[in-house]
Enzyme design. Structure first.
Site, PDB file in Angstrom:
ATOM      1  N   GLN A 214      25.053  20.936   3.343  1.00 33.35           N
ATOM      2  CA  GLN A 214      24.993  20.384   4.322  1.00 33.35           C
ATOM      3  C   GLN A 214      23.570  20.465   5.049  1.00 33.35           C
ATOM      4  OE1 GLN A 214      28.991  22.483   5.815  1.00 33.35           O
ATOM      5  NE2 GLN A 214      27.751  21.644   7.662  1.00 33.35           N
ATOM      6  N   PHE A 245      32.436  21.721   6.872  1.00 30.16           N
ATOM      7  CA  PHE A 245      32.841  22.465   7.933  1.00 30.16           C
ATOM      8  C   PHE A 245      32.139  23.738   8.167  1.00 30.16           C
ATOM      9  CE2 PHE A 245      36.720  20.676   5.431  1.00 30.16           C
ATOM     10  CZ  PHE A 245      37.055  19.831   6.534  1.00 30.16           C
ATOM     11  N   GLU A 249      26.597  24.761   4.643  1.00 29.14           N
ATOM     12  CA  GLU A 249      25.423  25.149   5.474  1.00 29.14           C
ATOM     13  C   GLU A 249      24.269  25.856   4.896  1.00 29.14           C
ATOM     14  OE1 GLU A 249      23.595  26.039   9.873  1.00 29.14           O
ATOM     15  OE2 GLU A 249      25.840  25.689   9.702  1.00 29.14           O
ATOM     16  N   ARG A 327      26.930  33.304  19.658  1.00 32.59           N
ATOM     17  CA  ARG A 327      27.841  32.102  20.102  1.00 32.59           C
ATOM     18  C   ARG A 327      29.075  32.407  20.454  1.00 32.59           C
ATOM     19  NH1 ARG A 327      28.145  26.197  20.662  1.00 32.59           N
ATOM     20  NH2 ARG A 327      25.960  25.929  19.662  1.00 32.59           N
ATOM     21  N   PHE A 361      31.434  28.008  15.102  1.00 27.25           N
ATOM     22  CA  PHE A 361      30.265  28.871  14.654  1.00 27.25           C
ATOM     23  C   PHE A 361      30.408  29.881  15.751  1.00 27.25           C
ATOM     24  CE2 PHE A 361      25.818  29.929  14.662  1.00 27.25           C
ATOM     25  CZ  PHE A 361      25.522  29.662  13.176  1.00 27.25           C
ATOM     26  N   THR A 460      21.803  27.404  18.473  1.00 23.35           N
ATOM     27  CA  THR A 460      21.321  28.623  19.528  1.00 23.35           C
ATOM     28  C   THR A 460      20.009  29.033  18.801  1.00 23.35           C
ATOM     29  OG1 THR A 460      22.722  29.780  17.832  1.00 23.35           O
ATOM     30  CG2 THR A 460      23.783  29.228  20.229  1.00 23.35           C
ATOM     31  N   GLU A 730      32.966  19.901  16.973  1.00 26.92           N
ATOM     32  CA  GLU A 730      33.425  21.234  16.765  1.00 26.92           C
ATOM     33  C   GLU A 730      34.438  21.390  18.055  1.00 26.92           C
ATOM     34  OE1 GLU A 730      30.338  24.054  15.011  1.00 26.92           O
ATOM     35  OE2 GLU A 730      29.429  22.983  16.421  1.00 26.92           O
TER      36      GLU A 730
END
Length: 801
Positions: A214, A245, A249, A327, A361, A460, A730
């Protein structure tokens, strides 16, 4: 509102129809179902390619004394065995903070950690040989208990807190108080395509990487650092993933780095692909959390003050845990106003694999606390949970619109959405019918819950809120589009192509999107945080508008007209009272030496966060949704079934309604799996024992309710996003919290809706059966206490007589 049944799917649109707002087929849909879509493992490897596989530790903690690879190297076809000593550059590939060793060098910190890499002539041989590499170490006791870790203040990053007002005083002054604790399970990503990378040595010492990632730019950076190369010597290409998903990442990078290391050392192409069970063991999950709340409220259930402790089980390294726990704290209010609030977020270090990004997340692990707490309050004051939720929502009146992190909530649509769904899905009639059913049914109990979602959109980490794109128009009018986002099945490429088609008013079929490549669009952000379309769509629109303005100026000057008379419409360029095809315009511009290529760039405005003072605007806007779930449980076995789901979700002005509805449906089912069946288990030695589909249950088609209705809420984003759309990746995941709340509601029927056990997710049959036993015990004690009080009153009355 638009449901899927009202949407017509057209592979290609007529050029007279607008591209944005239409339900276009996913650009790879036919390839997906026919098997023609090319994934990394499908790329033909050059002759002489090698295969790499990691040797994995069979203990959870210890100091490495020696690595013995002689048995593996003796096998015919094994080319070499590499260790940390063979890495020419960086050995730590932590994405934000250090702590992620590419290969363990001095110590083992989790069961399964890679400490050597076997390079061989075949995948099966490399895997077989990896099991022969021997690790000699001084074993130590792993830290696996989260409460012990909290007590010892074992953190991967320092704690962080949010505060507004004086909640402790507000709670103590409130007429009522409640406390609760929830142990929230993690979740395996279970992408259909596992972790895989192919590294191809290039001339001049460069490296080309094909990877299922990702975040191609991060892979480029880390491969360059591991190989001690400049970034321009490494090119990363990513056409599509078979799901991500969040699991690709940061955690796709190690396998790309290891493949590149082996390719550098051998001078041959190298593929590194993990078997499914090892993928489970070697990669991080959704963070498990252990959270608690303390709330004060009045007789009506209006909240006065809240404190929460949010404890993320991070594993052995920071990875992305700082932002994930942040988060979780940012979403521990969900849609509700807390007049005074204080949240503490701990990043707990344990000897497990380092947990990582997963759809939402951290948001789901914070948001569920709000719904847990609201249900508890409703039962305490004897109120319908929906009524209690409505009265505690953020609203514009009375200053009830400031979050615990001091961001103002500016759009207030959730009350309307909740009431609209309650009406269209017959909430109140069904509530009455379920209450009556439960009174008459001794074994089977039903539950109902309607819950909202308010999810903040933006990374964030502020600098990630940027994107780039590249557009070429060729002289036949065809358009080449490249952007920094990655396609993992969500339809990002289709949406971005629709945006460009809309900008030029051309047919979608004229646009070709090529694989994401770091040498075309550099320094990109990961495709994550639901921001793929917001960022890359805006960057592509910027590039398209740059070329379009160029063409308008050229056509106006060429034909001696005012610029406002040049209009792109229906595949034609209109100028004055004449028109020409888009292709003719491109050819004319080329002949007059007008550039038909442009880079685009976008950065999200308005966002900021002062971490020292724990306040700011970390989110550009909020996405909203509402879901109503009805469930059934068997109180003898703990088995449960989702009977019906009704969803109303806010995507702003939808760019592609069919894709958006597909994302909502998929996210909801994935969220339902997290909360009901997906049960990650480690044994007492720290070994993951739920390491495959035989012992880890993701939802199947049979788990989808027969009544599954999804509608889009009619609205537009008040913020200036691409065509006023909203993110959809999300936010719908957290709609599934309504399933968990409905399960608790069913259990609460055993106490006449006065109390419900915590029901730690995932709410497996075993967990539900335990909750049923707790509810029955509570009810028995309540009845006994009540009978005792009645007996005392009768005795007192008799004595007075």
């Amino acid at each position: 509102m638009r449901s899927l049944s009202e949407i017509t799917l057209n592979p290609e649109s007529a050029s007279t129809q607008p591209a944005v707002g239409a339900s276009k087929m996913h650009e790879s849909a036919i390839k997906h179902v026919s098997g023609a879509a090319v994934y990394v493992d499908d790329i033909p490897a050059p002759r002489g390619s090698l295969f790499a596989y990691p040797a994995m530790a069979e203990v959870s903690c210890g100091e490495i004394e020696a690595i013995h690879s002689e048995a593996a190297e003796a096998l015919e076809g094994v080319v070499c065995v590499l260790t940390a000593a063979d890495i020419p550059g960086h050995k730590d590939i932590g994405p934000v903070y250090p702590g992620d060793m590419l290969l363990a060098e001095h110590s083992i910190e989790f069961h399964g950690q890679a400490y050597a890499l076997v390079v061989a002539e075949s995948q099966s041989l490399a895997r077989k040989a990896a099991r022969l590499v021997q690790l000699k170490l001084s074993e130590q006791a792993p830290l696996l208990d989260v409460q012990q870790a909290i007590q010892e203040q074992a953190w991967v990053r320092p704690p962080h807190g949010l505060r507004r007002g004086e909640p402790e005083q507000a709670i103590q002054a409130a007429p009522h108080q409640l406390s609760g604790e929830l142990s929230i399970g993690g979740q395996e990503h279970f992408y259909l395509e596992g972790q895989v990378s192919l590294a191809l040595p290039q001339e001049d010492g460069g490296m080309l990487i094909h990877t299922s990632s990702q975040h191609p730019s991060e892979v480029q950076k880390l491969v360059a650092e591991v190989l001690a190369l400049p970034l321009n010597a490494v090119t990363v290409e990513m056409r599509r993933m078979g799901g991500g998903f969040g699991g690709k990442e940061t955690q796709a990078a190690p396998w790309a780095c290891l493949a590149a290391l082996a390719a550098r050392m051998t001078g041959r192409a190298v593929k590194c692909r993990l078997a499914r069970s090892d993928d489970f063991r070697l990669t991080g999950k959704r963070h498990p959390f252990t959270n608690n709340y303390h709330v004060g409220f009045d007789e009506t259930g209006m909240i006065a003050g809240v404190t929460m402790q949010i404890n993320g089980h991070c594993g052995i390294s920071p990875d992305l845990s700082d932002a994930i726990v942040d988060r979780a704290m940012f979403h521990a209010d969900n849609a509700y106003y807390y007049p005074a609030a204080a949240f503490t977020g701990n990043r707990v270090k344990l000897n497990t694999v380092s947990h990582t990004a997963y759809r939402g997340f951290g948001g789901p692990q914070g948001m569920i606390m709000a719904e847990f707490m609201l249900d508890d309050i409703a039962r305490h004051v004897g109120k319908d949970p929906l009524a209690l939720r409505l009265q505690n929502l953020y609203c514009a009146e009375g200053g009830r619109d400031i979050t615990p992190y001091h961001q103002q909530v500016e759009q207030h649509v959730l009350a309307d959405m909740m009431q609209q769904l309650a009406s269209s899905a017959d909430y109140y009639q069904r509530r009455a019918a379920i209450t009556e059913f439960n009174q008459q049914s001794a074994v089977i109990k039903r539950g109902l819950a309607l819950t909202p979602v308010k999810f903040g959109i933006s990374f964030t980490l502020q600098h990630l809120n940027q994107a780039g794109a590249l557009i070429h128009i060729y002289t036949d009018g065809s358009i080449h589009l490249n952007h920094g986002g990655t396609e993992m099945g969500q339809g990002l490429n289709t949406k971005v192509a629709q945006i460009v088609a809309q900008a030029f008013a051309v047919d979608l079929a004229q646009i070709q999107i090529s694989a994401t490549r770091t040498d075309k669009v550099p320094n990109t952000s990961p495709t994550a945080a639901s921001s793929g379309t917001d960022l890359n769509g805006m960057a592509a629109l910027n590039a398209a508008n740059t070329i379009k303005q160029r063409l308008i100026v050229f056509i106006a000057e060429h034909f001696g007209l005012a610029q406002k008379s040049v209009v792109f419409r229906d595949g034609q360029v209109h100028y004055g009272d004449q028109s020409m095809s888009f292709a003719a315009c491109a050819q004319l511009a080329y002949q007059n030496r007008i550039s038909l290529s442009a880079n685009g760039f976008y950065k999200t405005p308005k966002i900021h966060y002062d971490r020292a003072n724990s306040q700011g605007r970390p989110f550009f806007y909020y996405a909203n949704g509402v879901s109503l779930s009805e469930v059934e449980i068997d109180t003898l076995t703990g088995e449960s079934k989702l009977l019906a789901v009704d969803i109303l979700h806010d995507v702003g002005n939808s760019i592609n309604p069919a894709l958006d509805i597909g994302q909502i449906e998929g996210a909801f089912i994935q969220g339902m799996g997290w909360l009901t069946t997906e049960d990650l288990q480690w044994n007492s030695a720290g070994k993951l024992i739920s390491d495959g589909p035989a012992n880890y249950k993701i939802p199947a088609i049979g788990d989808t309710p027969s009544n599954f209705k999804v509608d889009l809420f009619t609205s537009e984003n008040p913020e200036t996003t691409v065509f006023r759309s909203k993110a959809v990746g999300e936010p719908p995941f957290m709609l599934a919290i309504s399933v968990w709340c409905a399960l608790r509601d069913a259990v609460a029927s055993l106490t006449n809706y006065q109390w419900a056990p915590s029901l730690n997710p995932p709410a497996t049959a075993e967990a539900i059966l335990t909750a049923v036993a707790e509810a029955k015990a509570y009810q028995a004690e309540t009845v006994a206490t009540s009978d005792d009080e009645i007996s005392k009153e009768q005795a007192y009355a008799s004595s007075n007589d």
